[in-house]
Design a protein around this motif. Structure first.
Motif, PDB file in Angstrom:
ATOM      1  N   MET A  45       0.973  -1.213   0.031  1.00 25.20           N
ATOM      2  CA  MET A  45       0.093   0.098  -0.216  1.00 25.20           C
ATOM      3  C   MET A  45       0.922   1.248  -0.154  1.00 25.20           C
ATOM      4  SD  MET A  45      -2.568   1.409   2.824  1.00 25.20           S
ATOM      5  CE  MET A  45      -4.017  -0.061   3.052  1.00 25.20           C
ATOM      6  N   ASN A  46       0.584   2.512  -0.675  1.00 18.98           N
ATOM      7  CA  ASN A  46       1.038   3.592  -0.652  1.00 18.98           C
ATOM      8  C   ASN A  46       1.332   3.993   0.657  1.00 18.98           C
ATOM      9  OD1 ASN A  46       0.623   6.555  -0.252  1.00 18.98           O
ATOM     10  ND2 ASN A  46       1.146   6.538  -2.691  1.00 18.98           N
ATOM     11  N   LEU A  47       2.559   4.546   0.957  1.00 19.91           N
ATOM     12  CA  LEU A  47       2.851   4.965   2.347  1.00 19.91           C
ATOM     13  C   LEU A  47       1.849   5.829   2.975  1.00 19.91           C
ATOM     14  CD1 LEU A  47       4.338   4.707   4.810  1.00 19.91           C
ATOM     15  CD2 LEU A  47       6.158   6.352   3.882  1.00 19.91           C
ATOM     16  N   MET A  48       1.651   6.919   2.299  1.00 19.24           N
ATOM     17  CA  MET A  48       0.607   8.139   2.752  1.00 19.24           C
ATOM     18  C   MET A  48      -0.770   7.560   2.955  1.00 19.24           C
ATOM     19  SD  MET A  48       0.870  11.433   3.158  1.00 19.24           S
ATOM     20  CE  MET A  48      -0.174  12.298   4.182  1.00 19.24           C
ATOM     21  N   ALA A  49      -1.094   6.750   2.048  1.00 17.94           N
ATOM     22  CA  ALA A  49      -2.400   6.252   2.327  1.00 17.94           C
ATOM     23  C   ALA A  49      -2.509   5.365   3.421  1.00 17.94           C
ATOM     24  CB  ALA A  49      -2.813   5.259   0.933  1.00 17.94           C
ATOM     25  N   ASN A  50      -1.291   4.589   3.606  1.00 17.87           N
ATOM     26  CA  ASN A  50      -1.248   3.765   4.866  1.00 17.87           C
ATOM     27  C   ASN A  50      -1.401   4.648   6.286  1.00 17.87           C
ATOM     28  OD1 ASN A  50      -0.893   1.535   6.660  1.00 17.87           O
ATOM     29  ND2 ASN A  50       1.175   1.293   6.130  1.00 17.87           N
ATOM     30  N   ILE A  51      -0.825   5.871   6.009  1.00 18.32           N
ATOM     31  CA  ILE A  51      -0.678   6.641   7.524  1.00 18.32           C
ATOM     32  C   ILE A  51      -1.935   7.286   7.555  1.00 18.32           C
ATOM     33  CG2 ILE A  51       0.060   8.892   8.242  1.00 18.32           C
ATOM     34  CD1 ILE A  51       2.875   8.060   6.791  1.00 18.32           C
ATOM     35  N   LEU A  52      -2.816   7.490   6.542  1.00 17.14           N
ATOM     36  CA  LEU A  52      -3.925   8.535   6.483  1.00 17.14           C
ATOM     37  C   LEU A  52      -5.128   7.507   7.227  1.00 17.14           C
ATOM     38  CD1 LEU A  52      -4.396  10.292   3.094  1.00 17.14           C
ATOM     39  CD2 LEU A  52      -4.275  11.246   5.830  1.00 17.14           C
ATOM     40  N   LEU A  53      -4.769   5.928   6.590  1.00 20.01           N
ATOM     41  CA  LEU A  53      -5.778   4.951   6.927  1.00 20.01           C
ATOM     42  C   LEU A  53      -5.670   4.780   8.671  1.00 20.01           C
ATOM     43  CD1 LEU A  53      -7.893   2.780   6.164  1.00 20.01           C
ATOM     44  CD2 LEU A  53      -5.726   1.104   5.985  1.00 20.01           C
ATOM     45  N   ASN A  54      -4.386   4.731   9.021  1.00 19.61           N
ATOM     46  CA  ASN A  54      -3.915   4.494  10.283  1.00 19.61           C
ATOM     47  C   ASN A  54      -4.457   5.573  11.434  1.00 19.61           C
ATOM     48  OD1 ASN A  54      -2.654   1.826  11.303  1.00 19.61           O
ATOM     49  ND2 ASN A  54      -1.692   2.372   9.496  1.00 19.61           N
ATOM     50  N   VAL A  55      -4.307   6.857  10.906  1.00 13.09           N
ATOM     51  CA  VAL A  55      -4.841   7.747  11.566  1.00 13.09           C
ATOM     52  C   VAL A  55      -6.391   8.032  11.809  1.00 13.09           C
ATOM     53  CG1 VAL A  55      -4.902  10.351  11.574  1.00 13.09           C
ATOM     54  CG2 VAL A  55      -2.914   9.349  11.197  1.00 13.09           C
ATOM     55  N   THR A  56      -6.904   7.481  10.551  1.00 17.83           N
ATOM     56  CA  THR A  56      -8.714   7.680  10.787  1.00 17.83           C
ATOM     57  C   THR A  56      -9.016   6.526  11.800  1.00 17.83           C
ATOM     58  OG1 THR A  56      -8.508   8.292   8.485  1.00 17.83           O
ATOM     59  CG2 THR A  56     -10.553   7.368   9.307  1.00 17.83           C
ATOM     60  N   ILE A  57      -8.125   5.469  11.685  1.00 19.57           N
ATOM     61  CA  ILE A  57      -8.642   4.327  12.388  1.00 19.57           C
ATOM     62  C   ILE A  57      -8.398   4.857  13.936  1.00 19.57           C
ATOM     63  CG2 ILE A  57      -7.917   1.723  13.358  1.00 19.57           C
ATOM     64  CD1 ILE A  57      -7.592   1.196  10.173  1.00 19.57           C
ATOM     65  N   ALA A  58      -7.374   5.205  14.213  1.00 16.54           N
ATOM     66  CA  ALA A  58      -7.036   5.771  15.480  1.00 16.54           C
ATOM     67  C   ALA A  58      -7.955   6.590  16.048  1.00 16.54           C
ATOM     68  CB  ALA A  58      -5.455   6.350  15.595  1.00 16.54           C
ATOM     69  N   PHE A  59      -8.461   7.529  15.264  1.00 19.87           N
ATOM     70  CA  PHE A  59      -9.441   8.726  15.403  1.00 19.87           C
ATOM     71  C   PHE A  59     -10.783   7.941  15.703  1.00 19.87           C
ATOM     72  CE2 PHE A  59     -12.875  11.331  13.587  1.00 19.87           C
ATOM     73  CZ  PHE A  59     -12.883  11.958  14.936  1.00 19.87           C
ATOM     74  N   LEU A  60     -11.156   7.067  14.810  1.00 18.76           N
ATOM     75  CA  LEU A  60     -12.612   6.672  15.061  1.00 18.76           C
ATOM     76  C   LEU A  60     -12.498   5.626  16.347  1.00 18.76           C
ATOM     77  CD1 LEU A  60     -13.594   5.895  11.303  1.00 18.76           C
ATOM     78  CD2 LEU A  60     -14.213   7.749  12.890  1.00 18.76           C
ATOM     79  N   VAL A  61     -11.574   4.793  16.379  1.00 22.38           N
ATOM     80  CA  VAL A  61     -11.677   3.640  17.290  1.00 22.38           C
ATOM     81  C   VAL A  61     -11.374   4.520  18.654  1.00 22.38           C
ATOM     82  CG1 VAL A  61     -10.410   1.691  18.356  1.00 22.38           C
ATOM     83  CG2 VAL A  61     -10.815   1.878  15.896  1.00 22.38           C
ATOM     84  N   GLY A  62     -10.486   5.378  18.651  1.00 25.52           N
ATOM     85  CA  GLY A  62     -10.143   6.120  20.002  1.00 25.52           C
ATOM     86  C   GLY A  62     -11.410   6.749  20.649  1.00 25.52           C
ATOM     87  N   SER A  63     -12.091   7.462  19.687  1.00 25.98           N
ATOM     88  CA  SER A  63     -13.394   8.126  20.060  1.00 25.98           C
ATOM     89  C   SER A  63     -14.371   7.311  20.591  1.00 25.98           C
ATOM     90  CB  SER A  63     -14.015   8.931  18.870  1.00 25.98           C
ATOM     91  OG  SER A  63     -13.179   9.957  18.254  1.00 25.98           O
ATOM     92  N   ILE A  64     -14.601   6.156  19.836  1.00 25.12           N
ATOM     93  CA  ILE A  64     -15.657   5.271  20.420  1.00 25.12           C
ATOM     94  C   ILE A  64     -15.213   4.603  21.746  1.00 25.12           C
ATOM     95  CG2 ILE A  64     -16.758   2.911  19.876  1.00 25.12           C
ATOM     96  CD1 ILE A  64     -17.406   5.038  17.944  1.00 25.12           C
TER      97      ILE A  64
END
Lengths: 71, 283
Positions: free
Chosen positions: B1-20
């Protein structure tokens, strides 16, 4: 357009463009890390400053005054 | 996977899971206190809501530092996502990120000009004195595994079993560190309700909540990776839910300690953890 809004638009466009650059062009790792660390937070910050509601001009002074000075 | 896409995906997961997870924590706390409590997605909804609400910049704020310091909080936790799930880099970098987090707490408190922020700013220095010794856990992990690299620690655990079992006191120290960062924690003196929202008072709320969600996810992720290791995404999720529920139990049943008690309790736990772990390593 006030200064904050103008700066926010500028930062937002630059940040989104940088992220798209890293997504599409696939530059070296260190550039991608630099772009993500600097521009992901700036994208969200500028988006927040652009999307937030704006109150009435005459009420602004009351909101900005710090009520607890003197403690 | 493209590195930037990987970072964006992980940041989004961290935000959503962290919020929940933070919403889940409030729900568990409410049920323990015999209240229905807010929906689990409340923290996430609040984050979005505060992005749309007006933020006023106080006259006493040290501009542009006042805005920059909130961005700094986001910068360090995005960096943590890169060090953690994306590259599985060094634990030392994570320690550096945590140390900067304490500086951000301190400076956010002093930049708004609010007296509540200033009190929190002083308390951030207090709590740094107590929380940083807990990071002696890194030395214990290094003495046990011979490495600071997360991927190597996971490999070590695949061969020798989970570190949670071999150095339990180090895990306890790290858990206290996590506990001190959770909302309503007995150690959360920088955000105690006696000083409104502490260093967050007057700041851009939605933006801070975004960073806090990532921070909560990352602390749990590091704990699970370092002390259990080799988990799949479902394993991580289950582990995070269990730790969050456990933290909620502690927070619901304990008052917020006063700063002196909070610091002394954490220092005592750090002392017991370090001495106990060294003894366990020797025998």
């Amino acid at each position: 357009m006030d200064q904050l809004k103008a700066v926010s638009w500028f930062v937002f466009i630059i940040s989104v463009a940088s992220i798209l650059y890293a997504l599409i062009i696939n530059p070296p790792y260190w550039i991608v890390y630099a772009i993500s660390i600097v521009f992901i937070p700036l994208t969200i910050l500028s988006f927040g400053l652009l999307s937030m509601a704006k109150g009435k001009k005459e009420e602004e002074e009351d909101k900005r005054r710090e009520p607890f000075i003197g403690y | 996977m493209n590195l930037m896409a990987n970072i964006l995906l992980n940041v989004t997961i961290a935000f959503l899971v962290g919020s929940i997870l933070l919403g889940f924590q409030r729900k568990v706390m409410a049920r323990i206190q015999m209240r229905p409590g807010p929906p689990i997605i409340q923290h996430l909804l609040h984050t979005f809501k505060f992005f749309l609400k007006e933020s006023a910049f106080p006259k006493t704020a040290a501009m542009p530092f006042y805005i920059a310091i909130t961005a700094m909080l986001c910068v360090i936790w995005v960096a943590a996502v890169i060090v953690g799930p994306v590259t599985e880099g060094s634990l030392l970098l994570f320690f550096a990120i945590y140390a900067i987090h304490k500086i951000v707490e301190h400076n956010a408190g002093s930049s708004s000009g609010s007296p509540y922020g200033k009190l929190s700013c002083v308390r951030a220095v207090f709590s740094a004195a107590a929380e940083v010794p807990l990071f002696a856990v890194l030395i214990i992990i290094y003495l046990k595994t011979g490495t600071m690299i997360l991927s190597s620690i996971v490999t070590y655990q695949n061969q020798h079993g989970a570190l949670l079992l071999s150095i339990p006191l180090a895990a306890l120290m790290f858990f206290v560190l996590i506990l001190s960062k959770s909302p309503y924690s007995p150690f959360s003196i920088t955000k105690g309700k006696d000083i409104v929202s502490g260093y967050e008072t007057e700041h851009l709320r939605g933006y801070l909540m975004f960073s806090e969600s990532i921070s909560w996810y990352m602390l749990l992720w590091i704990f699970l990776t370092v002390f259990i290791g080799g988990l799949n995404p479902v394993g991580y999720l289950i582990g995070m839910v269990i730790i969050t529920a456990f933290v909620a139990f502690i927070n619901a049943l304990t008052p917020i300690l006063n700063p002196n008690h909070s610091v002394m309790t954490q220092v005592t736990l750090a002392f017991i953890g370090i001495v106990g772990s060294v003894i366990l390593l020797l025998y």
